[in-house]
Design an enzyme around this catalytic site. Structure first.
Site, short mmCIF file in Angstrom:
data_model
loop_
_atom_site.label_atom_id
_atom_site.label_comp_id
_atom_site.label_asym_id
_atom_site.label_seq_id
_atom_site.Cartn_x
_atom_site.Cartn_y
_atom_site.Cartn_z
N GLY A 78 13.05 -2.92 2.71
CA GLY A 78 11.97 -3.05 3.68
C GLY A 78 10.71 -2.50 3.07
O GLY A 78 10.75 -1.96 1.95
N ASN A 79 9.62 -2.62 3.77
CA ASN A 79 8.36 -2.11 3.24
C ASN A 79 7.38 -1.89 4.38
O ASN A 79 7.47 -2.55 5.42
CB ASN A 79 7.78 -3.04 2.17
CG ASN A 79 8.20 -4.47 2.38
OD1 ASN A 79 7.63 -5.16 3.21
ND2 ASN A 79 9.23 -4.92 1.66
N GLY A 111 11.05 -1.39 -4.82
CA GLY A 111 12.39 -1.04 -5.28
C GLY A 111 12.70 0.43 -5.47
O GLY A 111 13.61 0.77 -6.24
N GLU A 122 6.76 -7.56 -1.26
CA GLU A 122 6.26 -8.29 -0.08
C GLU A 122 4.79 -7.99 0.20
O GLU A 122 4.29 -8.31 1.28
CB GLU A 122 7.10 -7.93 1.15
CG GLU A 122 8.56 -8.24 1.07
CD GLU A 122 8.90 -9.72 1.07
OE1 GLU A 122 7.98 -10.55 0.97
OE2 GLU A 122 10.11 -10.04 1.12
N HIS A 138 15.07 -4.42 7.50
CA HIS A 138 16.29 -5.23 7.53
C HIS A 138 17.21 -4.71 8.63
O HIS A 138 18.41 -4.60 8.45
CB HIS A 138 16.97 -5.18 6.16
CG HIS A 138 16.17 -5.82 5.07
ND1 HIS A 138 16.51 -5.73 3.74
CD2 HIS A 138 15.04 -6.58 5.11
CE1 HIS A 138 15.62 -6.40 3.00
NE2 HIS A 138 14.72 -6.91 3.81
N HIS A 146 16.67 -13.06 6.83
CA HIS A 146 16.05 -11.98 6.06
C HIS A 146 15.96 -10.69 6.85
O HIS A 146 16.67 -9.73 6.56
CB HIS A 146 14.68 -12.46 5.57
CG HIS A 146 13.97 -11.50 4.68
ND1 HIS A 146 12.88 -11.84 3.92
CD2 HIS A 146 14.17 -10.17 4.44
CE1 HIS A 146 12.46 -10.80 3.23
NE2 HIS A 146 13.23 -9.77 3.54
#
Ligand SMILES: [Zn+2]
Length: 217
Positions: free
Chosen positions: A32-33, A50, A80, A101, A163
Site C-alpha cells: 500500500g502507499n 517497497g 503508485e 490492500h 487489487h
C-alpha cells in the site's frame, strides 16, 4: 528541521498505524502507499517504494513533485506515485490519498462489485457508492488513468479491481478515517450478503440529502 518534516511525519504516522492494523496485508508488509499534498505546492510527501513501515523514520518518506521528480527523497517514491499525482491533479478537494490492500474491501475487488452507501455515515463521509476502478497492472499509467476516469463522482473511496482500496480526504486524518470506514462498510456488506437475505437500502432522499450536504461543505 527540513521543510517537509510535518508532512513526512503525518504520512509515516498513518502508514505505521495502518500497517500494524493489517491494512497492508500483514504487519511487515508494505502493500500500500500513502501520500499528503504540500499546501499551495504541486508537491507530495509519499511512502517510498517497497520498504517496510515498521522501522521507517519520517526522513525516509519521499518528497516529489507531480512529475515524480525528487524534491527531498532518499528513496524512490512508491510505484503508485503516478496514481497519487493523478488524483491530486483531477480533484482539488483531495489533499491526502491512502491506498491499501485491506481484506474486506479486497473481497469486493475480486467479485467486481461496488458497495452502495447503506448507512448514513457512509453517505455522509464517503458518498453514494464505492465504485470499482477497472483493473490495470500495479504502478502503470493505465491504472492512474482508470482511477482518474472514476473521480468525477466526487466520492472519497474506490475499490481497485483485483487489487485493493483507495481512500481520499481533505487531510491525512480524513483519508485515514475513510480507510477504516470503508473496511467496516465492506465487512458488514459482505456478511449481510452471506445471509442470502434482502439488503435494505437507504432511501433515495437520504442519499440526495447527503450528496447536497457534501457538495455545499
Ligand atoms: Zn497496491
Amino acid at each position: 528541521m527540513g521543510k517537509y518534516d510535518q508532512e513526512q511525519k503525518e504520512v509515516l504516522n498513518c502508514a505505521k498505524w495502518l500497517s500494524e492494523h493489517g491494512y497492508f496485508g500483514g504487519f511487515r508488509g508494505s502493500g500500500g502507499n500513502i501520500s499528503l499534498k504540500v499546501a499551495d505546492e504541486n508537491i507530495i510527501a509519499i511512502t517510498p517504494s517497497g520498504r517496510p513501515y515498521w522501522d521507517m523514520s519520517f526522513a525516509d518518506i519521499s518528497v516529489v513533485d507531480f512529475e515524480l521528480k525528487p524534491v527531498d527523497a532518499k528513496y524512490a517514491p512508491s510505484k503508485e506515485a503516478r496514481m497519487h499525482a493523478a488524483i491530486y491533479q483531477h480533484r482539488s478537494d483531495v489533499k491526502a490519498v491512502v491506498h491499501t490492500h485491506q481484506t474486506y474491501a479486497s473481497i469486493f475487488s475480486i467479485i467486481n462489485q461496488s458497495i452502495p452507501a447503506l448507512f448514513d455515515e457512509i453517505a455522509n463521509e464517503i458518498g453514494a457508492v464505492i465504485e470499482i476502478v477497472p483493473y490495470a497492472i500495479s504502478g502503470s499509467e493505465e491504472l492512474a488513468q482508470n482511477v482518474a476516469d472514476r473521480l468525477g463522482n466526487q466520492c472519497l473511496c474506490y475499490i481497485l479491481q483485483n487489487h485493493g482500496a483507495l481512500s481520499l480526504g481533505a487531510g491525512i486524518d480524513q483519508a485515514w478515517k475513510n480507510t477504516e470506514l470503508l473496511e467496516k462498510a465492506a465487512q458488514v456488506y459482505y456478511h449481510a450478503l452471506m445471509t442470502g437475505r434482502e439488503i435494505s437500502q437507504l432511501p433515495r432522499e437520504t442519499i440526495d440529502y447527503f450528496n447536497k450536504k457534501r457538495e455545499s461543505s
